[in-house]
Enzyme design. Structure first.
Site, mmCIF file in Angstrom:
data_model
loop_
_atom_site.group_PDB
_atom_site.id
_atom_site.type_symbol
_atom_site.label_atom_id
_atom_site.label_comp_id
_atom_site.label_asym_id
_atom_site.label_seq_id
_atom_site.Cartn_x
_atom_site.Cartn_y
_atom_site.Cartn_z
ATOM 1 N N HIS A 24 -7.076 -4.252 10.622
ATOM 2 C CA HIS A 24 -6.868 -4.056 9.179
ATOM 3 C C HIS A 24 -5.572 -4.728 8.732
ATOM 4 C CE1 HIS A 24 -4.653 0.001 9.947
ATOM 5 N NE2 HIS A 24 -3.770 -0.767 9.344
ATOM 6 N N ASN A 57 -7.235 -2.199 14.672
ATOM 7 C CA ASN A 57 -8.641 -2.519 14.359
ATOM 8 C C ASN A 57 -8.758 -3.752 13.466
ATOM 9 O OD1 ASN A 57 -7.770 -1.547 11.912
ATOM 10 N ND2 ASN A 57 -9.270 0.097 11.736
ATOM 11 N N ASP A 86 0.823 -1.213 0.000
ATOM 12 C CA ASP A 86 0.000 0.000 0.000
ATOM 13 C C ASP A 86 0.856 1.261 0.000
ATOM 14 O OD1 ASP A 86 1.005 -0.320 2.552
ATOM 15 O OD2 ASP A 86 -0.923 -0.620 3.515
ATOM 16 N N GLU A 146 -9.629 -1.579 5.620
ATOM 17 C CA GLU A 146 -10.263 -1.250 6.891
ATOM 18 C C GLU A 146 -11.488 -2.142 7.140
ATOM 19 O OE1 GLU A 146 -8.701 0.557 8.852
ATOM 20 O OE2 GLU A 146 -8.171 2.541 8.108
HETATM 21 C C1 GLP Z 1 -0.294 0.725 8.475
HETATM 22 C C2 GLP Z 1 -0.005 -0.156 7.276
HETATM 23 C C3 GLP Z 1 -0.217 -1.620 7.605
HETATM 24 C C4 GLP Z 1 0.485 -1.977 8.895
HETATM 25 C C5 GLP Z 1 -0.064 -1.140 10.029
HETATM 26 C C6 GLP Z 1 0.561 -1.467 11.368
HETATM 27 O O1 GLP Z 1 -1.636 0.982 8.627
HETATM 28 N N1 GLP Z 1 -0.792 0.179 6.153
HETATM 29 O O2 GLP Z 1 0.254 -2.413 6.535
HETATM 30 O O3 GLP Z 1 0.307 -3.339 9.168
HETATM 31 O O4 GLP Z 1 0.209 0.214 9.706
HETATM 32 O O5 GLP Z 1 1.731 -0.763 11.548
HETATM 33 P P1 GLP Z 1 2.780 -1.033 12.696
HETATM 34 O O6 GLP Z 1 3.562 -2.236 12.271
HETATM 35 O O7 GLP Z 1 3.626 0.203 12.738
HETATM 36 O O8 GLP Z 1 2.025 -1.264 13.950
#
Ligand code: GLP
Length: 240
Positions: A136, A134, A66, A141
């Site tokens: 995702h 949440n 993404d 989402e």
């Molecule tokens: C973002 C990314 C996700 C990732 C999430 C968690 O929203 N789009 O791909 O899994 O963050 O991030 P972190 O690993 O910093 O908790």
């Protein structure tokens, strides 16, 4: 779905090992990559092993999950910048074989093209995922259709709040993103999901205990034939 628990150091090494196994078996493998703070340790292990000549990435192609909409690849908040910093600069991958959706030209046409490109490359051999508090995955989402392909999304308040820790202020967090869809992710031959920290514990508990539902995007992974989740003690804490 298999569950592996351990310390962050142990899990970082195990997940990196899974990638190395795939690449050593198939030097032109297609890797699905993620951003966020969670995979940083895995990427550090991969960079180290590459420097020690235990693995070579010269033949691989990579596709990231993404990108924030409206952000330039040169912007230090972009996921392209993140990938160059934490992985691509530390391994011998050919930069032209690395693909991160462009936030600058994020459009429906680009989204459609991305799924085609992945398919034309032979499909993703191994996909790493983090998870939002949440539930995702990528930027899918709660409420995202299980049959979704790469698409543009509006981020939820909770994701904007979670991700604001990496920005100067919450107002700087982009409100939209472009993301692989849930169906796109499910096409990967092998999936590893990594979750560290207490703020992931509820999502992990629901993932393990509940039936798959579009209200919890990660729950689609229960339908995947080769998915392993790697959770540290904190992320697993509500299971004890
Ligand atoms: C973002 C990314 C996700 C990732 C999430 C968690 O929203 N789009 O791909 O899994 O963050 O991030 P972190 O690993 O910093 O908790």
């Amino acid at each position: 779905m298999k569950i592996i628990t351990g310390t962050i150091e142990e899990l970082d090494a195990l997940v990196a090992q899974e990638f190395v196994k795939v690449v050593n078996k198939k030097p032109n493998a297609v890797l699905g990559l993620a951003t966020g703070t969670t995979p940083i340790g895995v990427y550090a292990n991969l960079s180290k092993m590459c420097k020690e000549h235990k693995v070579f990435f010269t033949g691989v192609k990579t596709y990231n999950l993404d990108e924030y909409k409206g952000i330039d690849p040169e912007n230090d908040q972009s996921y392209r910048y993140f990938m160059n910093k934490y992985l691509f600069s530390g391994i011998d991958v050919k930069i032209e074989n690395t693909h991160v959706l462009s936030g600058k030209i994020a459009s429906d046409a680009e989204a459609e093209k991305y799924d085609e490109e992945i398919a034309n490359a032979g499909g993703i051999d191994i996909q790493i995922l983090g998870i939002g508090s949440n539930g995702h995955i990528a930027f899918n989402e709660p409420g995202t259709k299980f049959d979704s392909k790469t698409h543009i999304v509006a981020l939820t308040e909770s994701t904007i709040k979670d991700n604001s820790r990496l920005f100067k202020s919450i107002d700087e967090v982009p409100t939209h993103a472009i993301t692989m869809g849930l169906a796109t992710i499910m096409k990967a031959k092998k999936i590893v999901l990594v979750a560290y920290g207490k703020n992931k514990a509820l999502a992990i508990k629901k993932l393990i205990e509940d039936e798959p539902s579009e209200s919890l995007p990660c729950s689609i992974l229960k339908k995947h034939p080769d998915c392993t989740i790697y959770v540290d003690e904190d992320a697993y804490s509500l299971m004890k």
